[in-house]
Design a protein around this motif. Structure first.
Motif, PDB file in Angstrom:
ATOM      1  N   LEU A   1      40.496  83.120   8.164  1.00 52.70           N
ATOM      2  CA  LEU A   1      39.978  81.752   8.054  1.00 52.70           C
ATOM      3  C   LEU A   1      41.069  80.727   8.356  1.00 52.70           C
ATOM      4  O   LEU A   1      40.833  79.745   9.056  1.00 52.70           O
ATOM      5  N   MET A   2      42.238  80.953   7.809  1.00 56.12           N
ATOM      6  CA  MET A   2      43.354  80.012   7.999  1.00 56.12           C
ATOM      7  C   MET A   2      43.710  79.877   9.475  1.00 56.12           C
ATOM      8  O   MET A   2      44.100  78.807   9.934  1.00 56.12           O
ATOM      9  N   ARG A   3      43.571  80.975  10.233  1.00 51.85           N
ATOM     10  CA  ARG A   3      43.882  80.940  11.663  1.00 51.85           C
ATOM     11  C   ARG A   3      42.816  80.184  12.455  1.00 51.85           C
ATOM     12  O   ARG A   3      43.124  79.517  13.432  1.00 51.85           O
ATOM     13  N   LYS A   4      41.572  80.304  12.034  1.00 53.69           N
ATOM     14  CA  LYS A   4      40.461  79.781  12.819  1.00 53.69           C
ATOM     15  C   LYS A   4      40.102  78.328  12.508  1.00 53.69           C
ATOM     16  O   LYS A   4      39.605  77.605  13.374  1.00 53.69           O
ATOM     17  N   LEU A   5      40.318  77.902  11.268  1.00 51.65           N
ATOM     18  CA  LEU A   5      39.901  76.552  10.871  1.00 51.65           C
ATOM     19  C   LEU A   5      40.968  75.518  11.208  1.00 51.65           C
ATOM     20  O   LEU A   5      42.165  75.822  11.187  1.00 51.65           O
ATOM     21  N   PRO A   6      40.545  74.282  11.496  1.00 54.78           N
ATOM     22  CA  PRO A   6      41.524  73.213  11.750  1.00 54.78           C
ATOM     23  C   PRO A   6      42.413  72.996  10.530  1.00 54.78           C
ATOM     24  O   PRO A   6      41.944  73.099   9.390  1.00 54.78           O
ATOM     25  N   LYS A   7      43.657  72.706  10.771  1.00 52.53           N
ATOM     26  CA  LYS A   7      44.630  72.524   9.691  1.00 52.53           C
ATOM     27  C   LYS A   7      44.192  71.442   8.711  1.00 52.53           C
ATOM     28  O   LYS A   7      44.323  71.589   7.492  1.00 52.53           O
ATOM     29  N   GLU A   8      43.630  70.337   9.242  1.00 50.94           N
ATOM     30  CA  GLU A   8      43.228  69.231   8.372  1.00 50.94           C
ATOM     31  C   GLU A   8      42.075  69.622   7.443  1.00 50.94           C
ATOM     32  O   GLU A   8      41.948  69.101   6.339  1.00 50.94           O
ATOM     33  N   ARG A   9      41.254  70.574   7.895  1.00 48.02           N
ATOM     34  CA  ARG A   9      40.140  71.047   7.053  1.00 48.02           C
ATOM     35  C   ARG A   9      40.688  71.747   5.815  1.00 48.02           C
ATOM     36  O   ARG A   9      40.201  71.538   4.696  1.00 48.02           O
ATOM     37  N   ILE A  10      41.693  72.569   6.010  1.00 44.29           N
ATOM     38  CA  ILE A  10      42.326  73.270   4.897  1.00 44.29           C
ATOM     39  C   ILE A  10      43.032  72.288   3.973  1.00 44.29           C
ATOM     40  O   ILE A  10      42.926  72.368   2.744  1.00 44.29           O
ATOM     41  N   GLU A  11      43.753  71.340   4.559  1.00 40.23           N
ATOM     42  CA  GLU A  11      44.501  70.362   3.770  1.00 40.23           C
ATOM     43  C   GLU A  11      43.572  69.501   2.915  1.00 40.23           C
ATOM     44  O   GLU A  11      43.865  69.218   1.752  1.00 40.23           O
ATOM     45  N   ASN A  12      42.449  69.088   3.492  1.00 47.02           N
ATOM     46  CA  ASN A  12      41.473  68.287   2.740  1.00 47.02           C
ATOM     47  C   ASN A  12      40.899  69.077   1.575  1.00 47.02           C
ATOM     48  O   ASN A  12      40.682  68.544   0.484  1.00 47.02           O
TER      49      ASN A  12
ATOM     50  N   ILE B   1      42.395  71.532  -0.070  1.00 47.07           N
ATOM     51  CA  ILE B   1      43.436  71.674  -1.097  1.00 47.07           C
ATOM     52  C   ILE B   1      43.568  70.386  -1.907  1.00 47.07           C
ATOM     53  O   ILE B   1      43.702  70.405  -3.132  1.00 47.07           O
ATOM     54  N   GLU B   2      43.492  69.244  -1.216  1.00 48.32           N
ATOM     55  CA  GLU B   2      43.617  67.959  -1.906  1.00 48.32           C
ATOM     56  C   GLU B   2      42.447  67.733  -2.857  1.00 48.32           C
ATOM     57  O   GLU B   2      42.633  67.329  -4.004  1.00 48.32           O
ATOM     58  N   ARG B   3      41.230  68.012  -2.396  1.00 50.82           N
ATOM     59  CA  ARG B   3      40.043  67.853  -3.249  1.00 50.82           C
ATOM     60  C   ARG B   3      40.100  68.823  -4.422  1.00 50.82           C
ATOM     61  O   ARG B   3      39.702  68.486  -5.539  1.00 50.82           O
ATOM     62  N   ASP B   4      40.586  70.004  -4.143  1.00 49.54           N
ATOM     63  CA  ASP B   4      40.711  71.033  -5.160  1.00 49.54           C
ATOM     64  C   ASP B   4      41.588  70.547  -6.313  1.00 49.54           C
ATOM     65  O   ASP B   4      41.269  70.734  -7.484  1.00 49.54           O
ATOM     66  N   ALA B   5      42.679  69.913  -5.961  1.00 46.14           N
ATOM     67  CA  ALA B   5      43.616  69.413  -6.970  1.00 46.14           C
ATOM     68  C   ALA B   5      42.999  68.305  -7.805  1.00 46.14           C
ATOM     69  O   ALA B   5      43.175  68.241  -9.024  1.00 46.14           O
TER      70      ALA B   5
END
Length: 203
Positions: free
Chosen positions: A118-129, A131-135
């Motif tokens: 998933l980390m390879r396929k998804l846009p970096k900003e999608r993952i970052e967003n 993580i931020e919402r998660d926090a």
């Protein structure tokens, strides 16, 4: 390509999420095709991309939904406690681990090696967003605990990083060894709780 009304779009998207949960839970990300998803919903394969840019995006949205449900359960359980000690926080971490391990799709991501894909396929900003919402979910609770003098560590970013590290460390269940996994998880949860939360007599 067929045009859909707004109502149809909402219905189809919901169906894709439901079908995706079923197929991904059983077959995983790699072995589930877009065609299988669209056949199950009754739309053309090309129409899938009106709703999601890739099957990875669909998969990730399903994961986010499941994680939201887990967070809500955890927050409701710990919010119900008048006093919070280190033992309560350790149980909070362990309960989260139990819910993750028992969820068929999230288990695939964290314990069966699909996270890296998933980390390879998804846009970096999608993952970052994400993580931020998660926090931010825990921030109000941490603020409340800080006011009550429960926390030893008051830097919210540090606390969230520690919690995230706890779950990511336990991604390696196979390497840790199944026979030692739960004891290891409990040991780590208690150690983290001891460092973050004051004793029962904090007030």
């Amino acid at each position: 390509m067929r045009a859909f009304t707004e109502e149809q779009r909402e219905q189809i998207k919901e169906q894709l999420l439901e079908v995706g949960f079923s197929l991904f839970s059983v077959h995983g990300l790699k072995k589930t095709s877009v065609k299988e998803l669209t056949d199950a919903v009754g739309i053309a394969q090309g129409s899938f991309y009106l709703f999601f840019s890739s099957k990875e995006e669909l998969y990730f949205e399903i994961i986010e939904r499941e994680e939201e449900t887990i967070k809500e359960i955890l927050l409701q359980e710990i919010k119900g406690k008048e006093k919070i000690g280190s033992g309560d926080f350790a149980q909070f971490l362990l309960r989260g681990l139990e819910l993750v391990r028992n969820n068929p799709i999230i288990r695939r991501v964290y314990f069966e090696g699909e996270l890296e894909m998933l980390m390879r396929k998804l846009p970096k900003e999608r993952i970052e967003n994400h993580i931020e919402r998660d926090a931010h979910v825990l921030f109000p609770l941490l603020d409340e605990w800080e006011k009550k003098g429960i926390l030893k560590e008051t830097n919210r970013d540090v606390i969230m990083s520690v919690i995230r590290a706890y779950y990511f460390a336990l991604v390696h269940e196979q390497q840790i060894g199944s026979e030692h996994f739960l004891k290891t998880a409990q040991f780590l949860a208690e150690a983290i709780a001891e460092k973050l939360i004051k004793g029962e007599d904090h007030d």
